[in-house]
Design an enzyme around this catalytic site. Structure first.
Site, mmCIF file in Angstrom:
data_model
loop_
_atom_site.group_PDB
_atom_site.id
_atom_site.type_symbol
_atom_site.label_atom_id
_atom_site.label_comp_id
_atom_site.label_asym_id
_atom_site.label_seq_id
_atom_site.Cartn_x
_atom_site.Cartn_y
_atom_site.Cartn_z
ATOM 1 N N LYS A 1 -94.170 -38.549 38.459
ATOM 2 C CA LYS A 1 -95.174 -37.698 39.099
ATOM 3 C C LYS A 1 -96.436 -37.724 38.239
ATOM 4 O O LYS A 1 -96.443 -37.186 37.130
ATOM 5 C CB LYS A 1 -94.608 -36.279 39.217
ATOM 6 C CG LYS A 1 -95.604 -35.204 39.587
ATOM 7 C CD LYS A 1 -94.901 -33.845 39.570
ATOM 8 C CE LYS A 1 -95.870 -32.696 39.637
ATOM 9 N NZ LYS A 1 -95.153 -31.401 39.658
ATOM 10 N N GLU B 1 -90.060 -30.497 48.614
ATOM 11 C CA GLU B 1 -89.770 -29.878 47.314
ATOM 12 C C GLU B 1 -90.098 -28.399 47.406
ATOM 13 O O GLU B 1 -91.193 -28.018 47.843
ATOM 14 C CB GLU B 1 -90.633 -30.546 46.241
ATOM 15 C CG GLU B 1 -90.775 -29.776 44.954
ATOM 16 C CD GLU B 1 -91.958 -30.229 44.120
ATOM 17 O OE1 GLU B 1 -92.410 -29.440 43.260
ATOM 18 O OE2 GLU B 1 -92.438 -31.370 44.305
#
Length: 210
Positions: free
Chosen positions: A128, A40
Site C-alpha cells: 500500500k 476494507e
C-alpha cells in the site's frame, strides 16, 4: 484467499471508515451489491470489529473482506476472529507479522524504498503506497517502478476517479479509495449517492477479469 490475484483482477479496493456502525455495515453491503468485491473496514471506525463480524455474516463465508488500520498483533488477531480474510496496515508494525503467522494475506503500508524492501522481506503480498497523494502521485509511483518493476503497488490516500486512472497507467496493480468513493455514507449519508459514486469508480477502474 489469493489477495494478489484479487487485486490484479478487481483493481479497486474500497475503504470504509465510519462513525456509525449500522451505517458502515449498510455501506459495505451497498458497495458489494454494486459489484465492488474488495472492501476494507478500517479498525479506526466505530465498533469496527463488530461491523466486520456482521458484514461477514451478511456476505457469507467466501467473500473477501479486509480489516484496515491494523497496527498491532492484537489487532490482527481480533480481525481474524471477526472474519477478516486479509489485513491492510498503514506501516510495518507487529500487525504484519501476526497476520502472516495467522495465514492472513497482508497489504502493507510503505512509502520509501527502504520500507518496500522491509515489507517484502516480512511477507507482504502487496504494498500500500501511502499517502500516495502527498508523496508525488503517479510520478512517484512511476519512479519506484524502476528499481521495483515487479512489485505490486496499491496507491492509497487522495485517490479519486481521475488520479486512479493515472496510477494504473503508471503501473499500479490496484488503487485503494476511501472518502472520494464512500463519502459520508458510513456516517449515515445517502446510499443513493454512494451507489452513484460506486458506478462511476467502476467505470473509471474497469476490472481485468470477472
Amino acid at each position: 484467499m489469493d489477495l494478489l490475484a484479487a487485486l490484479t483482477a478487481r483493481r479497486l479496493l474500497a475503504i470504509v471508515r465510519g462513525g456509525n456502525p449500522d451505517a458502515a455495515l449498510r455501506t459495505v453491503l451497498a458497495l458489494a451489491e454494486e459489484g465492488i468485491d474488495l472492501i476494507e473496514i478500517s479498525l479506526s471506525g466505530a465498533d469496527a470489529l463488530a461491523v466486520i463480524a456482521r458484514a461477514r455474516q451478511e456476505l457469507g463465508p467466501d467473500r473477501p473482506l479486509g480489516a484496515g488500520t491494523v497496527l498491532t498483533g492484537a489487532d490482527a488477531q481480533a480481525a481474524h476472529r471477526a472474519g477478516a480474510t486479509f489485513v491492510v496496515t498503514p506501516g510495518l508494525g507487529d500487525g504484519v507479522d501476526t497476520a502472516h503467522r495467522l495465514g492472513l494475506p497482508v497489504l502493507a503500508g510503505v512509502l520509501t524504498p527502504t520500507e518496500i524492501i522491509a515489507a517484502q522481506a516480512r511477507g507482504a503480498v502487496a504494498l500500500k503506497l501511502f499517502p500516495a497523494g502527498e508523496s508525488g502521485g503517479a510520478g512517484y509511483l512511476k519512479a519506484l517502478r524502476g528499481p521495483f518493476p515487479r512489485t505490486p503497488f496499491v496507491p492509497v490516500g487522495g485517490v479519486d476517479a481521475v488520479s486512479a486512472r493515472a496510477y494504473l497507467a503508471a503501473g499500479a496493480t490496484a488503487v485503494g479509495v476511501g472518502s472520494p468513493l464512500v463519502g459520508d455514507a458510513a456516517d449515515g449519508g445517502s446510499l443513493i449517492a454512494l451507489r452513484e459514486r460506486a458506478r462511476a469508480f467502476r467505470a473509471a477502474v474497469p476490472e481485468t477479469t470477472r
